[in-house]
Motif scaffolding. Structure first.
Motif, short mmCIF file in Angstrom:
data_model
loop_
_atom_site.label_atom_id
_atom_site.label_comp_id
_atom_site.label_asym_id
_atom_site.label_seq_id
_atom_site.Cartn_x
_atom_site.Cartn_y
_atom_site.Cartn_z
N LYS A 17 8.15 11.09 31.57
CA LYS A 17 7.39 12.35 31.61
C LYS A 17 5.97 12.12 31.06
O LYS A 17 4.98 12.45 31.70
CB LYS A 17 8.05 13.43 30.74
N THR A 18 5.91 11.57 29.85
CA THR A 18 4.61 11.42 29.19
C THR A 18 3.73 10.41 29.94
O THR A 18 2.53 10.64 30.14
CB THR A 18 4.82 10.98 27.73
N THR A 19 4.33 9.31 30.37
CA THR A 19 3.59 8.30 31.12
C THR A 19 2.98 8.92 32.37
O THR A 19 1.82 8.66 32.72
CB THR A 19 4.54 7.14 31.50
N LEU A 40 3.04 19.29 24.94
CA LEU A 40 3.96 20.31 24.44
C LEU A 40 5.20 19.68 23.82
O LEU A 40 6.23 20.32 23.65
CB LEU A 40 4.34 21.28 25.58
N ASP A 41 5.11 18.40 23.50
CA ASP A 41 6.22 17.70 22.85
C ASP A 41 5.87 17.44 21.39
O ASP A 41 4.83 16.82 21.12
CB ASP A 41 6.49 16.38 23.59
N PRO A 42 6.69 17.91 20.45
CA PRO A 42 6.40 17.68 19.02
C PRO A 42 6.18 16.20 18.67
O PRO A 42 5.52 15.89 17.67
CB PRO A 42 7.65 18.22 18.32
N GLY A 44 4.33 14.27 20.17
CA GLY A 44 2.89 14.03 20.34
C GLY A 44 2.54 12.71 21.01
O GLY A 44 1.48 12.13 20.77
N ASN A 45 3.41 12.23 21.89
CA ASN A 45 3.14 10.94 22.54
C ASN A 45 1.97 10.99 23.52
O ASN A 45 1.24 10.01 23.66
CB ASN A 45 4.38 10.43 23.27
N ALA A 46 1.79 12.12 24.17
CA ALA A 46 0.64 12.24 25.09
C ALA A 46 -0.65 12.28 24.27
O ALA A 46 -1.69 11.77 24.70
CB ALA A 46 0.78 13.48 25.96
N ILE A 125 1.25 19.93 31.84
CA ILE A 125 1.97 20.21 30.60
C ILE A 125 3.07 19.16 30.42
O ILE A 125 3.99 19.06 31.24
CB ILE A 125 2.60 21.61 30.61
N ASP A 126 2.95 18.36 29.37
CA ASP A 126 3.95 17.33 29.08
C ASP A 126 5.06 17.96 28.23
O ASP A 126 4.84 18.30 27.07
CB ASP A 126 3.29 16.17 28.32
N CYS A 127 6.24 18.15 28.83
CA CYS A 127 7.34 18.86 28.16
C CYS A 127 8.15 17.96 27.24
O CYS A 127 8.23 16.75 27.44
CB CYS A 127 8.28 19.45 29.22
MG MG Z 1 7.50 12.24 26.37
#
Ligand code: MG
Ligand code: ADP
Length: 254
Positions: A17-19, A40-42, A44-46, A125-127
Motif C-alpha cells: 500500500k505505502t510503496t 493515514l497510517d499511524p 507513518g511509513n509514507a 490516501i495511504d490507509c
Molecule cells: Mg503501509
C-alpha cells in the motif's frame, strides 16, 4: 480536471500500500499533475518514506481529524516538484478510538480534504492495515480505491471482508465510491505461485486488474530508507519503470 481522491486500501499489512501510494504519487507529479499524498497510517511509513523526519513535526493528520486544524496548515512540501505530503505520526493511533465519540466521525477526512481539493489533480490516501475508522474515513473521502494485492499465499484472503466494507460505505456514506483497480504486487516470474495468484485475482476482479504488475524489485524496498520515491532514488530501475507505466494507466482509467 476534477480531483481524483484515491484511497490505497487493503487491511492486510505488507501488500505494498505505502510503496504504491508513494511511487504512484511521485510518478503522477512527474507527469505534471498536482498531487497530495495523505498519510493515514499511524506507522507513518509514507511520511518517512518521503524524507520527512517525524520527530521534528509539530502537527500531523491527527490534529486535522481530532483538533480541527485545517488540512492546509499540515501540508508539507517535498523534494519532488508538484508533490506535497500530509504527514502522520504514531499519535494517530489514538484517533481510531477518539473519533468514536465525535459527530460525523466517518466524514472528518472528507470535510478536511474538501477545503484543499481544488489545489490538486490527485489526492492519494495511504490507509493503515485495518478496517477501522481511519480506513472508513479514507473510503468516505475517496472517489476511488486502489487495492494492492501481494502475489503470495492467501492473496485473496480477507478480500471478501474488504468488499463488504466497500459495500457498506457505498450504502451509508459514499454511494459513488469506485474501485479503480486491483494492483498485483511483488510478482516473481520465476514462481508458479505468482502466476497462479495473477489468474485467481483476475477471476475475482474481472476487468479491474491493472495490466501493469509490479515485480519484486530490491530498489523499491531500498528507496524509503533514503527518504525518496523510486523515480528519484533510481530512475532507471525496473520499479521506477513500472510505477511510471502504472501512473499512465491510472490516467487512462480516471
Ligand atoms: Mg503501509
Ligand atoms: P503496506 O503499506 O501494505 O504495509 P509496504 O508498501 O510497506 O506495504 O510494503 C511492505 C514491504 O515490502 C516494505 O518493506 C516494502 O519496501 C516492500 N516492498 C513493497 N513493494 C515491493 C516490491 N515490488 N519489491 C520488493 N519489495 C517491495
Amino acid at each position: 480536471m476534477v480531483t481524483n481522491v484515491i484511497a490505497i486500501a487493503n487491511q492486510k499489512g505488507g501488500v505494498a500500500k505505502t510503496t504504491t501510494a508513494i511511487n504512484l504519487s511521485a510518478c503522477l507529479s512527474e507527469l505534471g499533475k498536482r498531487v497530495l499524498l495523505v498519510d493515514l497510517d499511524p506507522q507513518g511509513n509514507a511520511t518517512s518514506g518521503m524524507g520527512i523526519v517525524k520527530n521534528k513535526l509539530t502537527r500531523c493528520i491527527y490534529d486535522v481529524l481530532i483538533n480541527d486544524v485545517p488540512l492546509e496548515q499540515v501540508i508539507m512540501k517535498t523534494e519532488q516538484k508538484g508533490l506535497k505530503v500530509v504527514p502522520a505520526r504514531i499519535e494517530l493511533a489514538g484517533a481510531e478510538i477518539e473519533l468514536v465519540s465525535q459527530s460525523s466521525r466517518e466524514a472528518k477526512l472528507r470535510k478536511a480534504i474538501d477545503d484543499v481539493k481544488n489545489d490538486y489533480d490527485f489526492i492519494f490516501i495511504d490507509c493503515p492495515p485495518s478496517l477501522g475508522l481511519l480506513t472508513i474515513n479514507a473510503l468516505t473521502a475517496a472517489t476511488d480505491v486502489i487495492i494492492p494485492i501481494q502475489c503470495e499465499y492467501y492473496a485473496l484472503e480477507g478480500l471478501t471482508l474488504l468488499m463488504n466494507t466497500l459495500d457498506r460505505v457505498r450504502k451509508h456514506l459514499n454511494p459513488k465510491l469506485n474501485i479503480l483497480g486491483a494492483l498485483l504486487t511483488m510478482f516473481d516470474a520465476r514462481t508458479n505461485l505468482s502466476i497462479q495468484v495473477v489468474d485467481e485475482v483476475k477471476k475475482y476482479f474481472p476487468q479491474k486488474v491493472f495490466r501493469n504488475i509490479v515485480p519484486r524489485n530490491v530498489r523499491l524496498s531500498e528507496a524509503p530508507s533514503h527518504g525518496k520515491a523510486i523515480n528519484t532514488y533510481d530512475s532507471r530501475s525496473r520499479g521506477a519503470e513500472v510505477y511510471r507505466d502504472l501512473a499512465k494507466e491510472v490516467l487512462e482509467r480516471v
